[in-house]
Design an enzyme around this catalytic site. Structure first.
Site, short mmCIF file in Angstrom:
data_model
loop_
_atom_site.label_atom_id
_atom_site.label_comp_id
_atom_site.label_asym_id
_atom_site.label_seq_id
_atom_site.Cartn_x
_atom_site.Cartn_y
_atom_site.Cartn_z
N CYS A 339 0.79 -1.24 0.00
CA CYS A 339 0.00 0.00 0.00
C CYS A 339 0.82 1.29 0.00
O CYS A 339 0.55 2.20 -0.81
CB CYS A 339 -0.97 0.04 1.18
SG CYS A 339 -1.46 -1.54 1.83
N ARG A 368 5.97 -11.43 5.85
CA ARG A 368 5.39 -11.22 7.18
C ARG A 368 5.83 -12.34 8.11
O ARG A 368 5.88 -13.50 7.72
CB ARG A 368 3.86 -11.18 7.10
CG ARG A 368 3.34 -10.06 6.21
CD ARG A 368 1.83 -10.07 6.14
NE ARG A 368 1.35 -9.11 5.13
CZ ARG A 368 0.08 -9.00 4.77
NH1 ARG A 368 -0.84 -9.76 5.33
NH2 ARG A 368 -0.27 -8.12 3.85
N GLN A 386 0.79 -11.08 -3.25
CA GLN A 386 -0.61 -10.64 -3.22
C GLN A 386 -1.01 -10.09 -4.59
O GLN A 386 -0.24 -9.37 -5.22
CB GLN A 386 -0.79 -9.52 -2.20
CG GLN A 386 -0.89 -9.99 -0.77
CD GLN A 386 -1.25 -8.84 0.15
OE1 GLN A 386 -0.64 -7.78 0.11
NE2 GLN A 386 -2.26 -9.04 0.98
N ASP A 388 -2.57 -7.54 -5.46
CA ASP A 388 -2.96 -6.32 -4.78
C ASP A 388 -3.41 -5.26 -5.78
O ASP A 388 -2.92 -5.21 -6.91
CB ASP A 388 -1.76 -5.78 -4.01
CG ASP A 388 -2.13 -5.26 -2.65
OD1 ASP A 388 -3.33 -5.12 -2.38
OD2 ASP A 388 -1.21 -4.99 -1.86
N HIS A 390 -5.10 -0.92 -5.74
CA HIS A 390 -5.66 0.23 -5.02
C HIS A 390 -6.41 1.11 -6.01
O HIS A 390 -5.92 1.39 -7.09
CB HIS A 390 -4.56 1.01 -4.30
CG HIS A 390 -3.93 0.22 -3.20
ND1 HIS A 390 -2.82 -0.57 -3.41
CD2 HIS A 390 -4.26 0.07 -1.90
CE1 HIS A 390 -2.50 -1.17 -2.28
NE2 HIS A 390 -3.36 -0.80 -1.35
N LYS A 470 -15.38 -2.97 5.07
CA LYS A 470 -14.90 -3.84 4.00
C LYS A 470 -15.92 -4.91 3.64
O LYS A 470 -16.88 -5.16 4.37
CB LYS A 470 -13.60 -4.53 4.42
CG LYS A 470 -13.75 -5.45 5.64
CD LYS A 470 -12.46 -6.17 5.96
CE LYS A 470 -12.62 -7.06 7.20
NZ LYS A 470 -11.43 -7.91 7.44
N HIS A 516 -8.50 -0.52 -0.94
CA HIS A 516 -7.61 -1.66 -1.11
C HIS A 516 -8.43 -2.79 -1.72
O HIS A 516 -9.62 -2.94 -1.41
CB HIS A 516 -7.08 -2.17 0.24
CG HIS A 516 -6.28 -1.20 1.01
ND1 HIS A 516 -4.91 -1.11 0.94
CD2 HIS A 516 -6.66 -0.26 1.92
CE1 HIS A 516 -4.49 -0.18 1.77
NE2 HIS A 516 -5.52 0.35 2.37
#
Length: 652
Positions: A339, A368, A386, A388, A390, A470, A516
């Protein structure tokens, strides 16, 4: 209406009057005797209560049975208490830790002198059956926390003491008792032990207290229970099927991936066959994103620690982050998320309302820290990619963007044939940042998007992140197991922290809504789910090897090579087995490798110019012309079918 009566509102909106002090069980009996026999707990004003709980005021109520998710959780947690009683009676001196319900079943953690053996589990099951037979009533009692602490100190129950000193800080606490057993618990529980008609203890293992390897190793017993024996039989069947589909075993058998401590726990090595499948997934992902208005971006694996300080990750997420490293006297952090990089891309120039929405997607690998005890094949790793993205959206167009995004999410999931979805809308928690009006707009936008697409969903009240509401989408595999997959998450935090703006029609600076979005989630985890969903039998478009050519004799290898070249020229992933082995052996090995199609080449096929086709798991399907076979293959790949088009065959 007399004050002796209260109004009860049912889930369908119906209102009925009942005497003050009426219990959930009384209400269930007023509806039907069958419901009263199955009532596990009640939900009053959104809070779970025992069916014996008296109601003193008007309230909405829901009667929970095992058919509901919350009913199952109450049932399984209650069974963990029954198991704990059996363990306490069979193993004097045992110390009790915790015994929650899990996704399917329950566990309880104990401190004992030595690990439980399979024979111990059988003894525990036998004692549990005796407890169940007695139909012991579950009773709730409240006491002062101070008194509870004194009692557990006398008993030497150190884990309960720690919970009372660290976690449970209310002035009054509740304990639940049945027979001679007592446990610190907020409840609720089933009415009596006799509700548990069938159960099975499935495994035992070591587990660190609070999941922290610095704490004492406890012994955990897993189990499952049901109100009907047929349900247990079905579960045990699914358990056996799950063992056959275990992605870790199939990963070895099919040569898809490898994880070794010599590289690092939770770090995945993608073998050539697994990498081919991953490449197909990612190619599909990229093509569909580019066709649907996304821009693909890339970001580095590390960044200046100050970036993570500014984003708030070091404040809120430090336990899952690796230690910073010093480079040129500057502290750098390996990334746990993508992000902040996308935010910095946004800040790299000024934006107008005409530029929005921006849709930026990245297959970004993040790292992580996960506790060793929770690492599990591809499902729980320390380094993962991911899918991912945005979205930066003008507030007035937010609802349109959410509808579009939900449609795109379903479009991406469709070719994987994961048809059952559980959708959850998570709303504002008690502690949240951002303008309450923005929260209301975002929640309403998410809700209306779901409603416009006629998607069924449950509301997880207060389950949103502190920085935004979310939508979570869980997928179910072929065995009905649920896995977290897609997430659409508002973020009111980063636009504030990084002072993100765009110019509206009047040239005034406004903050965009930032969304996200992950559709497949972790590529590693999604791949693990697919292995188990398909049982390793990947559909043709994903299969690492789509066709195996099997010449009957060495003299036919050259002809087989000509067929191989034709298949490769048509972008079909094919291999040839030229070993001097019997054809039966070659077929068996190809079946074990779960290759969708085999082409058997004998003298007859060479003379006729045809091929003999065999479908994995279905046997011989007859003779085909090579061009026809290639055409059918390409059609099946293009349509991303899950069933073989050649399964029925057609003789020429």
């Amino acid at each position: 209406m007399s004050s002796e009566f209260i109004k009860i509102k049912f889930p369908d909106g119906t209102l009925r009057d009942f005497p003050r002090g009426v219990t959930g069980l009384d209400i269930a009996k007023s509806i039907s005797h069958g419901l009263a026999k199955e009532a596990i707990a009640i939900k009053v004003n959104g809070a779970l209560r025992d069916v014996s709980c008296p109601l003193e005021a008007d309230a909405p109520i829901e009667i929970l049975t095992f058919d509901s998710t919350e009913g199952k959780q109450v049932f399984w947690h209650s069974t963990s208490h029954i198991m704990a009683q059996a363990v306490q009676e069979l193993f004097p001196g045992v110390k009790l830790a915790i015994g929650p319900a899990i996704e399917e079943g329950f566990y309880y953690d104990f401190e004992v002198e030595k690990p439980f053996s399979p024979e111990d589990l059988l003894k525990i099951e036998k004692r549990m059956a005796e407890i169940v037979e007695k139909k012991e009533e579950f009773r709730r009692e409240e006491m002062e926390r101070r008194k509870a602490l004194e009692e557990y100190q006398k008993k030497g129950e150190q884990y309960k003491i720690e919970m009372l000193e660290r976690d449970i800080l209310d002035e009054k606490v509740s304990v639940y008792k049945h027979a001679s057993f007592e446990d610190l618990c907020r409840g609720p529980h089933i009415p009596n032990t006799g509700f548990v008609k069938a159960f099975k203890l499935t495994a035992s293992s070591g587990a660190y207290w609070r999941g922290d390897e610095r704490n004492k190793m406890l012994q955990r017993i897993y189990g499952v229970s049901y109100p009907k024996k047929a349900m247990l039989d079905d579960y045990l069947y699914r358990l056996e099927e799950a063992k056959k589909r275990d992605h870790r075993e199939l990963g070895k058998q099919l040569g898809l991936f490898h994880i070794t401590n010599e590289v690092g726990a939770g770090l995945v090595l993608w073998m050539p066959k697994g990498a081919r499948i991953r490449n197909e997934i990612e190619n599909f992902w990229r093509e569909e994103h580019l066709k649907n208005g996304y821009d693909i971006v890339f970001s580095p694996h590390i960044a200046n620690l100050e970036l993570w300080n500014r984003s708030g990750h070091t404040d809120f997420y430090s336990e899952s982050m690796y230690q910073p490293m010093k480079i040129d006297e500057v502290q750098y952090q390996i990334k746990p998320m993508n992000c902040p990089f996308h935010v910095m891309m946004y800040k790299s120039r000024r934006w107008s309302y005409r530029d929005l929405p921006l849709r930026w997607a990245e297959l970004g690998t993040v790292y992580r820290y996960e506790m060793p005890g929770v690492l599990h094949g591809l499902m729980r790793v320390r380094g993962f990619t991911q899918d991912d993205a945005h979205h930066f959206v003008a507030p007035e167009y937010m609802e349109d963007e959410l509808v579009w995004l939900l449609k795109f999410c379903l479009h991406i999931l469709k070719p994987f044939h994961l048809k059952e979805l559980d959708i959850y809308l998570s709303t504002k928690p008690e502690k949240a940042i951002g303008d309450p009006a923005d929260w209301e707009k975002a929640e309403n936008g998410l809700r209306r998007a779901l409603d416009l697409l006629n998607l069924k969903y449950a509301v997880d009240a207060g389950g949103g992140a502190f920085y935004g509401p979310k939508i979570d989408i869980k997928i179910k595999d072929a065995l009905g197991r649920s896995f977290q997959c897609s997430t659409i998450q508002f973020d009111f935090n980063l636009p504030i922290r990084f002072d993100l703006n765009f110019a509206d029609k009047d040239g005034q600076l406004k903050k965009p809504f930032m969304i996200h979005r992950a559709l497949l989630g972790s590529i590693e985890r999604f791949f693990g789910v697919l292995i188990e969903h398909y049982g390793g039998n990947f559909p043709l478009w994903l299969a690492s090897t789509q066709v195996k050519i099997l010449p009957v004799t060495d003299e036919l290898n050259d002809y087989g090579g000509q067929i191989l070249a034709r298949l490769l020229d048509n972008d079909i992933r094919a291999e040839i087995d030229t070993r001097s082995e019997k054809i039966g052996h070659k077929i068996r090995e190809s079946e074990l490798q779960k290759i969708p199609y085999m082409i058997i080449i004998g003298a007859k096929e060479k003379d006729s110019g045809a091929i003999s086709v065999r479908v994995h798991g279905k046997g011989d399907k007859g003779s085909f012309g090579l061009d026809e076979f290639i055409g059918l293959m390409k059609e099946e790949i293009k349509e991303k079918l899950v069933e073989s088009k050649l399964a029925q065959g057609r003789m020429l």
